[in-house]
Design a protein around this motif. Sequence first.
Motif, short mmCIF file in Angstrom:
data_model
loop_
_atom_site.label_atom_id
_atom_site.label_comp_id
_atom_site.label_asym_id
_atom_site.label_seq_id
_atom_site.Cartn_x
_atom_site.Cartn_y
_atom_site.Cartn_z
N HIS A 24 0.97 -1.18 -0.08
CA HIS A 24 0.06 0.00 0.01
C HIS A 24 0.90 1.28 0.06
CE1 HIS A 24 0.77 0.74 4.23
NE2 HIS A 24 0.38 -0.72 4.44
N ASP A 90 -7.33 -3.27 -0.22
CA ASP A 90 -8.02 -3.04 -1.48
C ASP A 90 -7.14 -2.49 -2.52
OD1 ASP A 90 -8.71 0.03 -1.95
OD2 ASP A 90 -9.26 -0.44 0.12
N HIS A 113 -5.87 -7.12 6.97
CA HIS A 113 -6.82 -6.20 7.10
C HIS A 113 -8.30 -6.79 7.33
CE1 HIS A 113 -3.75 -3.41 5.62
NE2 HIS A 113 -3.87 -2.64 6.53
N GLU A 244 5.01 10.03 11.54
CA GLU A 244 4.91 8.45 11.81
C GLU A 244 4.98 8.42 13.40
OE1 GLU A 244 3.41 6.27 9.93
OE2 GLU A 244 3.30 5.02 11.61
N LYS A 271 -5.30 13.60 5.57
CA LYS A 271 -4.93 12.08 5.89
C LYS A 271 -5.33 11.83 7.41
CE LYS A 271 -4.35 8.02 5.29
NZ LYS A 271 -5.19 7.33 4.64
N SER A 273 -4.99 9.31 10.72
CA SER A 273 -4.86 8.11 11.26
C SER A 273 -5.66 8.02 12.73
CB SER A 273 -3.42 8.00 11.54
OG SER A 273 -2.69 7.79 10.49
N ARG A 275 -6.18 5.71 16.30
CA ARG A 275 -5.70 4.82 17.07
C ARG A 275 -6.58 4.44 18.13
NH1 ARG A 275 -3.31 4.44 13.14
NH2 ARG A 275 -1.14 4.05 12.58
N ASP A 290 -14.78 5.98 3.77
CA ASP A 290 -14.18 5.04 2.63
C ASP A 290 -12.90 4.67 2.92
OD1 ASP A 290 -16.19 4.98 1.19
OD2 ASP A 290 -16.02 7.00 0.28
N GLY A 292 -10.29 2.34 6.15
CA GLY A 292 -10.36 1.10 6.63
C GLY A 292 -9.12 1.00 7.60
N GLY A 293 -9.00 -0.31 7.71
CA GLY A 293 -7.60 -0.72 8.72
C GLY A 293 -8.19 -1.70 9.60
N HIS A 294 -7.58 -1.63 10.93
CA HIS A 294 -7.97 -2.82 12.04
C HIS A 294 -8.76 -2.27 12.96
CE1 HIS A 294 -4.82 -4.94 9.86
NE2 HIS A 294 -3.91 -3.72 9.81
N ALA A 297 -6.43 0.15 14.86
CA ALA A 297 -5.40 1.20 14.02
C ALA A 297 -6.24 1.21 12.58
CB ALA A 297 -4.23 0.74 13.91
N ALA A 298 -6.61 2.49 12.36
CA ALA A 298 -7.15 2.62 10.79
C ALA A 298 -6.95 3.85 10.34
CB ALA A 298 -8.69 2.51 11.01
N CYS A 300 -8.12 7.00 6.95
CA CYS A 300 -9.27 7.28 5.98
C CYS A 300 -8.66 8.74 5.67
CB CYS A 300 -10.60 7.48 6.51
SG CYS A 300 -10.71 8.49 7.76
P1 5GP Z 1 -1.93 4.49 9.43
O1 5GP Z 1 -3.05 5.14 10.07
O2 5GP Z 1 -0.90 4.26 10.13
O3 5GP Z 1 -1.94 5.05 7.91
O4 5GP Z 1 -2.80 3.20 9.24
C1 5GP Z 1 -3.38 2.42 10.07
C2 5GP Z 1 -4.06 1.17 9.24
O5 5GP Z 1 -5.05 1.48 8.73
C3 5GP Z 1 -3.06 0.38 8.27
O6 5GP Z 1 -3.45 -0.95 8.39
C4 5GP Z 1 -3.67 0.79 6.93
O7 5GP Z 1 -3.29 -0.01 5.96
C5 5GP Z 1 -5.05 1.09 7.37
N1 5GP Z 1 -5.32 2.49 6.45
C6 5GP Z 1 -5.08 3.88 6.54
N2 5GP Z 1 -5.34 4.47 5.79
C7 5GP Z 1 -6.41 3.75 5.31
C8 5GP Z 1 -7.25 4.14 4.04
O8 5GP Z 1 -7.31 5.36 3.52
N3 5GP Z 1 -7.93 3.15 3.57
C9 5GP Z 1 -7.93 1.91 4.03
N4 5GP Z 1 -8.56 0.91 3.42
N5 5GP Z 1 -7.05 1.49 4.89
C10 5GP Z 1 -6.22 2.45 5.47
#
Ligand code: 5GP
Length: 323
Positions: A24, A90, A113, A244, A271, A273, A275, A290, A292-294, A297-298, A300
Amino acid sequence: EILLNMGKAIDLIKESSNIFIASHINPDGDNIGSSLALALALKKINKNIVVLKSDIIPIDFTFLPGINLIKEYDDKLDDIDLFITLDCGDINRLGQNKILFENAKKTINIDHHISNTNFGDINIVDSKVTATGELIYYFIKQMEIEIDKDIATNIYTAISTDTGSFKYESVSSDTHRIIADLLDIGIDKSDININLYENMSFTRMKLFIKSLTTLETFNNGKIAVIEVTQEMLKETGASLEDSEGIVSFIKKLSTVEAACILKELEKEDIKISLRTKKYLDASYICNKFDGGGHKRAAGCTIYKGIKEAKELIVKSIQEAMKV
Ligand code: 5GP
Ligand code: MN
Ligand code: MN
């Protein structure tokens, strides 16, 4: 079913010569570590491997063995026997490499995921494992390829970075059994940990300091939100990748259930993040935008100004807290 799909995937790998690996955008340790571990393993059985660059590689990961395998690809599109995606929920998350994926003869999707859309010809998806690196460990074992120190270093990095250094609740006894095996193989865990976690530039530290001053809390401290704006990047000379780790820092607040960082990519391109600590489903909240993630931790993207994006995400977190 996972074992069955691994078997099918191994057959497909055996039949293919030109194999592409991608993950990704906004790469993290699981993404890069899993990709390099698999690439190094498949090179041992003499496959032509291209590891596709999806984005800027954060400096923390440049010490990884095999990092030079990651490249932009601008050659023929008709040469891709097999395209393996790792840690990618995705196909849109593949960014510029999506077109290569669509031109591949066959595809394999290896991921953890919950939100994974099972877009591959073969899908090896297990949301119970804590990192794609765990699946890669089992996959390489299944292929009967020896895990050497370089491969082990990459798998260790994948798992360590996706678990907050083995702290998250998704960490299982199996996770630790894998790590035990990697230690037996002879990885230098002190060296890896210094490279990953104690190697911050002063510029990046300045960005952390600036960003932390924007801390706001809601719902009696249950929600904590911070920003990284373009202006902060300009003032400190840091880049977006340098942010990060800030969000996991604010999650340390005792009152916090949800920690959120808003990163201003552009004026109306934020963007996020997210938690969570104990009970909120971060993936569910980000799905509404739209993303995703876990569970814990996710992420969008919200295409609004940063203030409006903050109101929207805070409101969604508040709503999720009510139910
Ligand atoms: P991070 O916040 O560190 O970018 O991502 C945390 C988790 O959410 C990661 O597993 C990442 O792959 C997922 N993730 C982050 N942004 C997006 C997004 O825009 N779409 C989806 N589908 N997953 C995301
Ligand atoms: Mn990832
Ligand atoms: Mn992951």
